[in-house]
Design a protein around this motif. Structure first.
Motif, PDB file in Angstrom:
ATOM      1  N   ALA A  72       0.628  -1.175   0.469  1.00 41.73           N
ATOM      2  CA  ALA A  72       0.028   0.254   0.140  1.00 41.73           C
ATOM      3  C   ALA A  72       0.485   1.107  -0.194  1.00 41.73           C
ATOM      4  CB  ALA A  72      -0.428   0.209   1.067  1.00 41.73           C
ATOM      5  N   GLY A  73       0.333   2.303  -0.245  1.00 44.11           N
ATOM      6  CA  GLY A  73       0.779   3.432  -0.925  1.00 44.11           C
ATOM      7  C   GLY A  73       0.380   4.662   0.082  1.00 44.11           C
TER       8      GLY A  73
ATOM      9  N   VAL B 149       3.898   8.844   0.801  1.00 45.03           N
ATOM     10  CA  VAL B 149       5.464   7.758   0.379  1.00 45.03           C
ATOM     11  C   VAL B 149       6.009   8.809  -0.120  1.00 45.03           C
ATOM     12  CG1 VAL B 149       5.684   6.538  -1.575  1.00 45.03           C
ATOM     13  CG2 VAL B 149       3.682   6.079   0.259  1.00 45.03           C
TER      14      VAL B 149
ATOM     15  N   MET C 134       7.059   3.265   0.609  1.00 47.83           N
ATOM     16  CA  MET C 134       5.444   2.760   0.553  1.00 47.83           C
ATOM     17  C   MET C 134       5.620   1.638   2.150  1.00 47.83           C
ATOM     18  SD  MET C 134       3.923   2.997  -2.332  1.00 47.83           S
ATOM     19  CE  MET C 134       3.445   1.431  -3.362  1.00 47.83           C
TER      20      MET C 134
ATOM     21  N   ARG D 246       6.141  -1.275   1.404  1.00 46.26           N
ATOM     22  CA  ARG D 246       6.901  -2.120   1.719  1.00 46.26           C
ATOM     23  C   ARG D 246       8.666  -1.766   2.451  1.00 46.26           C
ATOM     24  NH1 ARG D 246       8.668  -6.001  -2.127  1.00 46.26           N
ATOM     25  NH2 ARG D 246       7.586  -5.260  -3.786  1.00 46.26           N
TER      26      ARG D 246
END
Lengths: 463, 463
Positions: free
Chosen positions: B146-147, B151, B156, B158
């Motif tokens: 998900a962003g 961001v 993100m 990640r």
């Protein structure tokens, strides 16, 4: 000459294929001066050439090792007489610095420092930085997910890579030179080639994310009474100047004293403190940044987190402080030294360091241990000087470092990777299921096992 | 009842297995109110139970779909009557907020907003934030990478994940709950499960990296004369307050006017500008941060980057500005709307938006287009209101958005993922080699193809 050499010379011309004799003029690596050994060394100029080499090697079941700047600390560049080497040294262009999107497109063989400079000339900043900057290459940095001194603010190499091009074992080119911060169009395949040390593919080009150049730099070296203060000071900095904190480096007293012995670095403060922290903030508002930095340090003094501090008054003085952290020739000089790189939660560090010292005192009675590290990242480096260098000493030293780590849920490699050197310790940090999945990925992407074989994980021999 | 339901009921008890009838009481998702369809829905309480369910499903060649908060914008939660659903809704514990290492350990089913609150109560900050925060889950956030709105500063999903636990299609548990910023101990396997939308494994727990809570927040809404100014203002902000810039959101004039029509949001400034930018800086130094923010905006005025600006004088006023960006009910209300999420280099955006509008004017003459986006991340959202909703209108609208994208090297998904909805457009952004490698990974990690089958990429049917 073997079939494979014939095939490579036929495709690329005799001059393009260095043979065993020529290769032997090179050193194996920065940390290993023995002559390089290989059947052939190829220096492709383009991704298409890397692909062509790999297609030939793949057809011949030929093992291929990738060479970047040869600065591996974990025997990542070791090859044998039956191996072929691909060196990315001629793929060394800064293809583009895109000031509008804030990205740079780099060939894998660009030396990190060259990339840093080319990008700085365009008014932008590449936040990846490490001691080996003058030799290591972008491709190697990405293949090993390099860390370094700016990780606390900007993350590891992985977090800087927006786009990547890699060549698979069979020569397939995977090109995904994305420039956007956000791209969720299917699986993010570039992750397969970051930090896998060339075992799943050869990185040929990358798009990296740049940052604005910072115009202020505030640095301090502080002396601390105990490890608890290290942790408290780190949180103090994070809570006050966190967004601009770009380095937070710890040196144990023994390390500091060793590198500031007469004849080495000039000690900028008393040498008898237990811990020294070198920290730095980068910003863009000269007057306010300086004021704020001074305030934060004064506050740390008043609260007793630090006992002494030096703030450099010139760039020369700043460089001298960083020299103490970066240049440890005094420790490398006298005799052989074993270098370690581990990570663990910061709160466990004091106990872990003590455990290591106890083990080493037991196993290697006359050894010396020096500890420093990117403590804000959970990363410690150890230098172990054994009394005398023997295989047994190395084994005992390794055990002293790695065996206590598991209890603290630490990692046997923080930023150096596994290479050949740490393979036997991988299971300290990874479960059997994880190692099995690593093997499965390797067997899937490189079923013949030709690409940097036996690096990171042992694999079945070629089919 | 089929064999598989019998086997699941035998293992978990009748009550733990919701049947088709009970499942139909649920809606398919936030964007699709039709009743949910499935053979069974299981709500495991532990990773071991997820593993047990998958072992049974694997033995029966049973397709399994994973449900989090059901907020997918790309039909990521669609199931059929022959599928089994695993919902992580009962694995919703904030396991730990570790203030010393600055991490939180979360079960996958924790609702994002719950995680944010629990972490804030401990004095730390989870930088992941998006409109669906009240429904979406951490597991879904990670599975879709998900962003959202932070961001530009924090990356993100990640980039927030330090450790991950996932269960493979055959029930194997891969647990790697790492808490360190640096860990290069072999391949970073967690990357396989981030952004792959549950096709390679089911995320069950994660360790996420936290940030210090910021104590200052400076917000402004600015009006801009043209898209070039958007880009110049972004660089101006990056170069001055870059480290603290946490949001830079663009709204086109048409969007702004639509959501500030009488009866909707109160317009905080004139409604006839071409572009509006909502931006925000978070810091930790009240007086200096405020001064600096004002300076930077005044400077932007003087240099002509912005034509008007509103700075909220209270948290209520700030919320009202964000309401204009976040709450687009005015656009959703009148009739059906197609929502798009793409990314492309910022310098190409003006041309691309014009291309899209030209295409839509041609294909769907009476349609309306509203554009907004996380422009600092290269991410645009489009709302297309067709004159009348038909399958052909949808097809033409899709073509209008995606076909021009390839020329700009854009991505068909910036932050929403692929789901079922965007599969046919994936080849606009990914090469045949990339898609082949995605299929190979899928076939390797889930050879029976039972896990979220046909999401992201089509796959061969079950063996």
């Amino acid at each position: 000459m073997s079939d494979i050499i014939d095939a490579l010379q036929e495709r690329f011309g005799e001059k393009a294929v260095l043979t065993a004799h020529q290769i032997a003029e090179r050193a194996t690596g920065y940390w290993n001066s023995s002559p390089m050994t290989a059947k052939a060394l190829l220096r492709p100029k383009t991704t298409a050439e890397v692909s062509a080499i790999l297609k030939i090697c793949h057809a011949h079941d030929q093992s291929v090792f990738t060479h970047g700047g040869l600065t591996s600390c974990v025997q990542g560049t070791k090859t044998g007489e039956n191996d072929v080497i691909i060196s990315l040294e001629r793929m060394n262009s800064v293809v583009e610095v895109d000031t509008t999107s804030g990205t740079a497109t780099l060939e894998a063989g660009v030396v990190l420092e060259q990339a840093q400079k080319a990008i700085a000339e365009q008014g932008l900043y590449l936040p990846l930085d490490l001691g080996a900057r003058g030799s290591c290459t972008i491709g190697g940095n990405i293949a090993t997910n390099a860390g370094g001194i700016n990780v606390i603010r900007y993350g590891m190499a992985r977090s800087l890579v927006l786009g990547l091009e890699a060549v698979l074992a069979d020569g397939t080119i995977l090109s995904s030179m994305n420039k956007m911060l956000k791209n969720n169009s299917g699986f993010d395949l570039k992750q397969l080639f970051i930090g896998t040390e060339g075992t799943l593919g050869i990185v040929t080009r990358a798009v990296v994310k740049l940052q604005p150049q910072q115009t202020t730099k505030n640095t301090a070296l502080a002396a601390l009474p105990d490890f608890n203060s290290v942790h408290i000071l780190l949180n103090h900095m994070k809570n006050t100047v966190g967004a601009s904190l770009s380095a937070f480096e710890m040196m144990e007293g023994d390390y500091f004293r060793a590198v500031t012995e007469p004849g080495w670095h000039r000690p900028p403060m008393e040498r008898d403190y237990p811990y020294y922290i070198l920290f730095e903030c980068d910003g863009s508002d000269p007057q306010r940044d300086d004021e704020r930095f001074s305030e934060v340090i004064e506050d740390a003094f008043e609260k007793g987190y630090i006992q002494d501090a030096v703030i450099p008054k010139s760039e020369n003085e700043r460089q001298a402080l960083w020299g103490i952290r970066d240049d440890f020739e005094a420790i490398l000089q006298p005799k052989s030294v074993y270098l370690y790189d581990v990570s663990l939660p910061i709160l466990s560090m004091a106990c872990y360091i003590q455990d290591v010292k106890n083990k080493l005192a037991l196993f290697l009675p006359a050894s010396k241990v020096f500890v420093l590290g990117h403590v804000g990242d959970g990363n410690l480096h150890f230098f172990v000087q054994p009394h005398s260098e023997t295989p047994a000493a190395r084994e005992f030293s390794d055990r002293g470092i790695y065996e206590p780590l598991k209890a603290y849920e630490g990692a046997v490699s923080a930023e150096h990777g596994i290479g050949f050197e740490k393979k036997k310790w991988l299971s300290q940090s990874r479960s059997a299921e994880e190692i099995a999945l690593m093997r499965l990925l390797k067997a899937t992407l490189d079923p013949k096992g030709i690409l940097n074989p036996d690096l990171v994980i042992d694999q079945p021999k070629k089919q």
